[in-house]
Write a protein that holds these residues in place. Structure first.
Motif, PDB file in Angstrom:
ATOM      1  N   GLY A  32      57.687 -70.372  14.571  1.00 59.94           N
ATOM      2  CA  GLY A  32      58.496 -69.189  14.325  1.00 59.94           C
ATOM      3  C   GLY A  32      58.469 -68.820  12.856  1.00 59.94           C
ATOM      4  N   CYS A  33      59.643 -68.806  12.227  1.00 60.37           N
ATOM      5  CA  CYS A  33      59.735 -68.483  10.797  1.00 60.37           C
ATOM      6  C   CYS A  33      59.890 -69.722   9.925  1.00 60.37           C
ATOM      7  N   GLY A  56      55.432 -64.674  13.883  1.00 59.31           N
ATOM      8  CA  GLY A  56      55.900 -66.050  13.809  1.00 59.31           C
ATOM      9  C   GLY A  56      54.746 -67.029  13.907  1.00 59.31           C
ATOM     10  N   ASN A  59      52.819 -68.663  17.505  1.00 57.23           N
ATOM     11  CA  ASN A  59      53.404 -67.819  18.558  1.00 57.23           C
ATOM     12  C   ASN A  59      52.804 -68.198  19.904  1.00 57.23           C
ATOM     13  N   LEU A 401      59.922 -61.806  13.758  1.00 53.74           N
ATOM     14  CA  LEU A 401      60.823 -62.596  14.599  1.00 53.74           C
ATOM     15  C   LEU A 401      61.995 -63.183  13.821  1.00 53.74           C
TER      16      LEU A 401
END
Length: 421
Positions: A32-33, A56, A59, A401
């Motif tokens: 993700g982040c 992200g 993913n 995201l």
């Protein structure tokens, strides 16, 4: 032995003076982040790892699509061969590109995408028996590290040792809403005194110039002049492409569309390296000939790699999804709210925003890679946020995201960092 210690034995990192910066942070996981280092520390990736992982890290939609393609076709030469992922990618990308774009040429990275764009512009005139040798570019632009791309770049911090070997390039200021007449006179003079083949530019936002943003009306004026003079326009959308300016491409904010567009970075969602140079039918027609010498003889071993094409297809699907479009709108509004409170801070000189790209300039002079910049970077990392200041500019270009909670942490850490300036 830590990963950092093993790294020092053999690795040479980009944009790094190793005597001054001997240590690299070892990242072992990304999702993700969030980036996670070898000691278990987590960091919000607020610049999407150089604007690539916009959907992200890791993913699952992209990685699952690529895993499926890996069982079918991994790599094949793209000279004399073709395959479904490349064909499908061309079909889907043409649907969202500016209307005048019709052909797609594959390469490996943003710099080579620009290199090919420059070669297309120069050879377009050469093939038309009207050889031209001069390019126009913006002051402070950055387009990559290969020789043509360096030639049209204006940041000597990157290019100083090589400037004696560059192509002929004339520079103009970026339009700011107040200098249009000056730019137009400059263009008229350059066109009358030089054989100008093309204009290479970053539309609306100059990334490496510390997210320097310019005027839409002024850029439209420049592009119209170039069209009238048959100067080939080459839009470097390596950074701005795929939603970052609020539209799929920065060029879609403009009335006049480029002849050539250069794409990379978020093209594959950060999963695999790939780049594209797209062009209008007008450009392609100048190379379509019974004369083999008029072909574009440029090629890369991994051109149109099926896995990278599949990652790009999945990324384009995500870009057009309701969820990502909602997130883009949400991030834009969050930046606007943050701007209201940060722009009045006494240590903030200026703020600016285009789409999800937000930047602020500190009210202090700093070297691009100086001690204060390093202190800021260290502060951000110690507080769990990966931000990479460009001199006295702090900018955000986070994955689509990113949550509101994560964004608020990024904002808070930036505010707290001002105490050390």
């Amino acid at each position: 032995m830590s990963l950092n210690e093993r790294d020092k034995k053999h690795l040479w990192h980009p944009l790094t003076q190793h005597k001054l910066h001997p240590d690299a942070i070892a990242i072992t996981k990304a999702n993700g982040c969030i980036l996670t280092d070898e000691n278990g520390n987590e960091y919000i990736d607020a610049i999407a790892s150089w604007y690539t992982c916009m959907y992200g890290h890791c993913n699952p939609y992209i990685t699952n699509k690529v895993m499926g393609q890996m069982q079918q076709l991994d790599q094949v030469v793209f000279s004399g061969f073709t395959h479904e992922p490349a064909i499908k990618l061309s079909e889907e990308l043409i649907k969202i590109l500016p209307d005048n774009q019709n052909k797609i040429f594959f390469s490996d990275n943003g710099s080579t995408a620009v290199e090919i764009g420059i070669k297309m512009a120069l050879q377009y005139h050469f093939n038309s028996d009207d050889k031209k040798d001069t390019l126009i570019a913006f002051e402070d632009g950055f387009h990559g590290d290969t020789f043509g791309a360096m030639s049209v770049s204006g940041l000597s911090v990157y290019n100083g040792p090589f400037e004696d070997f560059f192509l002929t390039v004339k520079r103009i200021p970026v339009p700011n809403g107040k200098n249009h007449d000056v730019i137009l006179k400059n263009l008229q003079s350059l066109a009358s005194k030089n054989k100008v083949a093309g204009f290479v530019y970053e539309p609306l936002v100059q990334g490496a110039a510390a997210m320097k943003m310019h005027d839409v009306e002024g850029l439209n004026m420049i592009l119209k002049f170039c069209k009238d003079q048959n100067i080939i326009t080459v839009a470097d959308e390596v950074m701005t492409g795929f939603g970052k300016t609020g539209k799929h491409f920065a060029s879609l904010h403009l009335e006049s569309q480029p002849d050539i567009i250069c794409l990379s970075k978020a093209l594959t969602g950060g999963l695999l390296p790939m780049a594209l140079t797209t062009c209008s039918q007008k450009i392609y027609a100048a190379f379509y000939s019974d004369d083999i010498g008029k072909g574009l003889f440029h090629g890369h071993t991994y051109s149109a790699n099926p896995l990278a094409c599949t990652a790009a297809l999945a990324s384009i699907e995500l870009l057009q999804s309701e969820n990502i479009q909602r997130n883009i709108t949400r991030i834009i509004k969050s930046h606007e709210a943050f701007n209201k409170r940060i722009k009045i801070h006494p240590k903030v000189k200026e703020t600016r925003q285009t789409g999800v790209i937000f930047a602020l300039d500190l009210n202090v002079e700093m070297e691009r890679y100086g001690n204060l910049r390093d202190q800021l970077f260290k502060f951000f990392m110690e507080n769990g946020v990966f931000l990479r200041p460009l001199g006295n500019t702090i900018y955000i270009q986070a994955p689509y995201l990113i949550t509101e909670e994560q964004l608020e942490k990024v904002y808070r850490v930036i505010e707290e960092s001002l105490s050390i300036v």
